[in-house]
Design an enzyme around this catalytic site. Structure first.
Site, PDB file in Angstrom:
ATOM      1  N   HIS A  67       0.814  -1.220   0.000  1.00 22.86           N
ATOM      2  CA  HIS A  67       0.000   0.000   0.000  1.00 22.86           C
ATOM      3  C   HIS A  67       0.850   1.274   0.000  1.00 22.86           C
ATOM      4  O   HIS A  67       1.952   1.294   0.536  1.00 22.86           O
ATOM      5  CB  HIS A  67      -0.900   0.031   1.241  1.00 22.86           C
ATOM      6  CG  HIS A  67      -1.785  -1.185   1.371  1.00 22.86           C
ATOM      7  ND1 HIS A  67      -2.252  -1.643   2.566  1.00 22.86           N
ATOM      8  CD2 HIS A  67      -2.289  -2.019   0.432  1.00 22.86           C
ATOM      9  CE1 HIS A  67      -3.011  -2.710   2.371  1.00 22.86           C
ATOM     10  NE2 HIS A  67      -3.036  -2.961   1.087  1.00 22.86           N
ATOM     11  N   LYS A  77       6.332   6.413   6.470  1.00 20.23           N
ATOM     12  CA  LYS A  77       5.822   5.511   7.510  1.00 20.23           C
ATOM     13  C   LYS A  77       7.000   4.950   8.285  1.00 20.23           C
ATOM     14  O   LYS A  77       8.010   4.585   7.685  1.00 20.23           O
ATOM     15  CB  LYS A  77       5.144   4.282   6.888  1.00 20.23           C
ATOM     16  CG  LYS A  77       3.795   4.483   6.328  1.00 20.23           C
ATOM     17  CD  LYS A  77       3.261   3.166   5.738  1.00 20.23           C
ATOM     18  CE  LYS A  77       2.136   3.478   4.787  1.00 20.23           C
ATOM     19  NZ  LYS A  77       1.603   2.306   4.096  1.00 20.23           N
ATOM     20  N   TYR A 137       2.382   1.548  13.313  1.00 22.00           N
ATOM     21  CA  TYR A 137       2.808   2.382  12.184  1.00 22.00           C
ATOM     22  C   TYR A 137       2.662   3.852  12.583  1.00 22.00           C
ATOM     23  O   TYR A 137       1.590   4.248  13.041  1.00 22.00           O
ATOM     24  CB  TYR A 137       1.899   2.245  10.967  1.00 22.00           C
ATOM     25  CG  TYR A 137       1.512   0.871  10.521  1.00 22.00           C
ATOM     26  CD1 TYR A 137       0.643   0.082  11.253  1.00 22.00           C
ATOM     27  CD2 TYR A 137       1.979   0.379   9.307  1.00 22.00           C
ATOM     28  CE1 TYR A 137       0.273  -1.170  10.804  1.00 22.00           C
ATOM     29  CE2 TYR A 137       1.602  -0.871   8.856  1.00 22.00           C
ATOM     30  CZ  TYR A 137       0.752  -1.636   9.620  1.00 22.00           C
ATOM     31  OH  TYR A 137       0.377  -2.864   9.172  1.00 22.00           O
ATOM     32  N   ASP A 173      -6.658  -6.932  -1.238  1.00 16.49           N
ATOM     33  CA  ASP A 173      -5.246  -7.046  -1.628  1.00 16.49           C
ATOM     34  C   ASP A 173      -5.048  -8.086  -2.728  1.00 16.49           C
ATOM     35  O   ASP A 173      -4.221  -7.902  -3.630  1.00 16.49           O
ATOM     36  CB  ASP A 173      -4.371  -7.377  -0.414  1.00 16.49           C
ATOM     37  CG  ASP A 173      -4.115  -6.148   0.459  1.00 16.49           C
ATOM     38  OD1 ASP A 173      -4.423  -5.023   0.014  1.00 16.49           O
ATOM     39  OD2 ASP A 173      -3.622  -6.322   1.594  1.00 16.49           O
TER      40      ASP A 173
END
Ligand SMILES: Cc1cn([C@H]2C[C@H](O)[C@@H](COP(=O)(O)OP(=O)(O)O[C@H]3O[C@@H](C)C(=O)[C@@H](O)[C@H]3O)O2)c(=O)[nH]c1=O
Length: 188
Positions: A67, A77, A137, A173
């Site tokens: 992603h 991130k 995250y 996904d």
């Protein structure tokens, strides 16, 4: 006294960095920083952490990803594993770079105290190598569903060498298309 709580190591993909966290231990256990704007300033610059997410993934072999968010919502991130072990992967989608479409993976676990710092222009995903993996995250942009982008974790063109047979993936996904032959990458 200010201790250095992180050692940053380059990866083969420019600006994708592996952070080794240095816990301060005592008889009770330890304290470690998951993030420190001051110490990570060379990599973070003027970015701000806007959101923090936590995931639990139940079964080993599961893949989440790959992603990213399109500009102007592209984000850095910082990915940390606080329970279990994962193989964490970033794919370089930056237009014009010699490493375009190359991937790099690192093992992250509670025990190895490593964090992957993933800049804008990369897709991110991981495979759980143990049951019940928990990840944290830190995001420098807020979640923007309309800006979400993805590449398929099983795309033969990426040829990501997942350590385990891929078992669970979300329906979303699995449905991501393979990278189009004319995909020129993300311009930041
Ligand atoms: C990412 C995100 C999802 N959601 C919602 C959307 C959906 O209903 C539910 C689950 O979302 P997803 O299926 O996208 O979750 P997941 O597939 O785990 O998505 C994550 O994958 C890894 C690889 C990343 O790098 C993360 O940034 C994130 O994209 O949570 C939020 O509300 N806020 C968020 O920040």
């Amino acid at each position: 006294m200010s201790a250095t709580r992180f050692t940053a190591t380059r990866t083969p993909l420019a600006e994708l960095m592996l952070l080794q966290r240095h816990p301060l231990g005592d008889e009770r256990g330890y304290l470690e920083r998951l993030f420190c704007r001051d110490e990570l300033r060379d990599m973070i610059g003027e970015r701000r952490i806007e959101q923090m997410n936590h995931t639990l993934t139940g079964k080993a072999g599961t893949v989440r990803g790959m992603h990213f968010q399109h500009p102007p919502h592209a984000e850095m991130k910082l990915v940390t594993c606080l329970r279990g072990q994962v193989f964490d992967v970033a794919v370089d989608l930056r237009q014009g770079l010699p490493t375009f479409l190359r991937w790099h993976g690192e093992y992250l676990s509670a025990e190895n105290h490593r964090t992957l710092l993933i800049p804008e222009g990369f897709a991110h995903g991981f495979q759980t190598l143990t049951d019940d993996c928990e990840l944290i995250y830190l995001h420098t942009a807020a979640y923007q569903p309309d800006a979400e982008g993805a590449v398929n974790a099983l795309d033969p063109r990426l040829a990501i060498d997942w350590p385990l047979p891929v078992t669970e993936m979300s329906a979303r996904d699995r449905a991501h298309l393979s990278i189009a032959t004319d995909f020129a990458g993300i311009r930041l």
